[in-house]
Write a protein that holds these residues in place. Structure first.
Motif, PDB file in Angstrom:
ATOM      1  N   GLY A  15      43.106 -31.794  -4.429  1.00 32.45           N
ATOM      2  CA  GLY A  15      44.065 -31.017  -3.434  1.00 32.45           C
ATOM      3  C   GLY A  15      44.782 -29.961  -3.944  1.00 32.45           C
ATOM      4  O   GLY A  15      45.387 -29.358  -3.294  1.00 32.45           O
ATOM      5  N   ARG A  16      44.881 -29.890  -5.254  1.00 27.85           N
ATOM      6  CA  ARG A  16      45.631 -28.706  -6.078  1.00 27.85           C
ATOM      7  C   ARG A  16      45.107 -27.577  -5.427  1.00 27.85           C
ATOM      8  O   ARG A  16      44.132 -27.264  -5.937  1.00 27.85           O
ATOM      9  CB  ARG A  16      45.726 -28.960  -7.228  1.00 27.85           C
ATOM     10  N   LEU A  17      46.149 -26.521  -5.376  1.00 25.50           N
ATOM     11  CA  LEU A  17      45.452 -25.122  -5.050  1.00 25.50           C
ATOM     12  C   LEU A  17      45.629 -24.378  -6.460  1.00 25.50           C
ATOM     13  O   LEU A  17      46.603 -24.483  -7.254  1.00 25.50           O
ATOM     14  CB  LEU A  17      46.490 -24.423  -4.135  1.00 25.50           C
ATOM     15  N   LEU A  18      44.535 -23.783  -6.895  1.00 25.42           N
ATOM     16  CA  LEU A  18      44.476 -23.005  -8.007  1.00 25.42           C
ATOM     17  C   LEU A  18      44.606 -21.624  -7.954  1.00 25.42           C
ATOM     18  O   LEU A  18      44.132 -21.098  -7.125  1.00 25.42           O
ATOM     19  CB  LEU A  18      43.257 -23.344  -8.946  1.00 25.42           C
ATOM     20  N   THR A  19      45.193 -21.104  -9.137  1.00 24.39           N
ATOM     21  CA  THR A  19      45.342 -19.529  -9.053  1.00 24.39           C
ATOM     22  C   THR A  19      45.048 -18.946 -10.121  1.00 24.39           C
ATOM     23  O   THR A  19      44.585 -19.474 -11.192  1.00 24.39           O
ATOM     24  CB  THR A  19      47.024 -19.061  -8.753  1.00 24.39           C
ATOM     25  N   ALA A  20      44.891 -17.725 -10.295  1.00 25.53           N
ATOM     26  CA  ALA A  20      44.283 -16.864 -11.482  1.00 25.53           C
ATOM     27  C   ALA A  20      45.034 -17.187 -12.513  1.00 25.53           C
ATOM     28  O   ALA A  20      44.590 -17.578 -13.596  1.00 25.53           O
ATOM     29  CB  ALA A  20      44.458 -15.228 -11.172  1.00 25.53           C
ATOM     30  N   GLY A  21      46.599 -17.353 -12.331  1.00 24.83           N
ATOM     31  CA  GLY A  21      47.263 -17.970 -13.459  1.00 24.83           C
ATOM     32  C   GLY A  21      46.975 -19.228 -14.072  1.00 24.83           C
ATOM     33  O   GLY A  21      47.146 -19.333 -15.310  1.00 24.83           O
ATOM     34  N   ASP A  22      46.473 -20.104 -13.380  1.00 25.10           N
ATOM     35  CA  ASP A  22      46.049 -21.406 -13.861  1.00 25.10           C
ATOM     36  C   ASP A  22      44.850 -21.284 -14.780  1.00 25.10           C
ATOM     37  O   ASP A  22      44.845 -21.977 -15.495  1.00 25.10           O
ATOM     38  CB  ASP A  22      45.715 -22.456 -12.429  1.00 25.10           C
TER      39      ASP A  22
END
Length: 172
Positions: A15-22
């Protein structure tokens, strides 16, 4: 080693939303670990290949691999050919640099989608390895980003020649 830092990596969970920073942090973690491994265990220098010769007035560098002081892997996948250094120099050093090239893969992308790692050859008046320590058969990496000097060229009456007295650093 004075350049040690804390490493942080992602903790993934459903359920974790991942971003480009991640994703960038994830890549930085593994790249940082690999570079630390290269510096601490191997030092810097030529791993294989990268023999320098003069052929028909051109400087020819055979394909090969090396490690720089920052721990980057310098891979020259094909033979590199350079025109001779300027005639005004009595001597010149052949260097290998690590570079990252941003590539826009498609015509619709506004940002680079690929980062290509490359090794670039050039000449300099100085030996970038000259102030480095050698201990137990291994060149100690300083951790700084700079070129790796792989050969010295001397100018003679017959043109340029590779100085066989110069000992390029080698990874053991």
């Amino acid at each position: 080693m004075s350049d040690l830092k804390r490493f942080e990596r992602q903790r993934f969970f459903p359920g974790r939303l991942l971003t480009a920073g991640d994703f960038a942090l994830e890549q930085d973690y593994f790249r940082g670990k690999q570079k630390l491994h290269n510096r601490a265990l191997h030092g810097f220098g030529i791993v294989s290949g990268l023999n320098v010769t003069i052929e028909s007035g051109k400087v020819v560098v055979a394909a090969g691999m090396a490690l720089d002081c920052e721990g980057n892997e310098l891979v020259l996948g094909t033979t590199g050919i350079l025109s001779a250094p300027p005639a005004s120099l009595p001597a010149a050093y052949v260097n290998l640099h690590f570079v990252e090239q941003e590539i826009v893969e498609t015509a619709t992308a506004n940002e680079a989608t690929i980062i290509r790692e490359a090794a670039v050859l050039d000449f300099a008046r100085q030996n970038f390895n000259s102030r480095h320590r050698h201990l137990g058969g291994r060149w100690l990496a300083c951790g700084n980003c700079h070129a790796l000097t792989i050969a010295r060229l001397r100018r003679s009456a017959g043109g340029w020649r590779v100085d066989r007295r110069y000992r390029s650093p080698r990874v053991k």
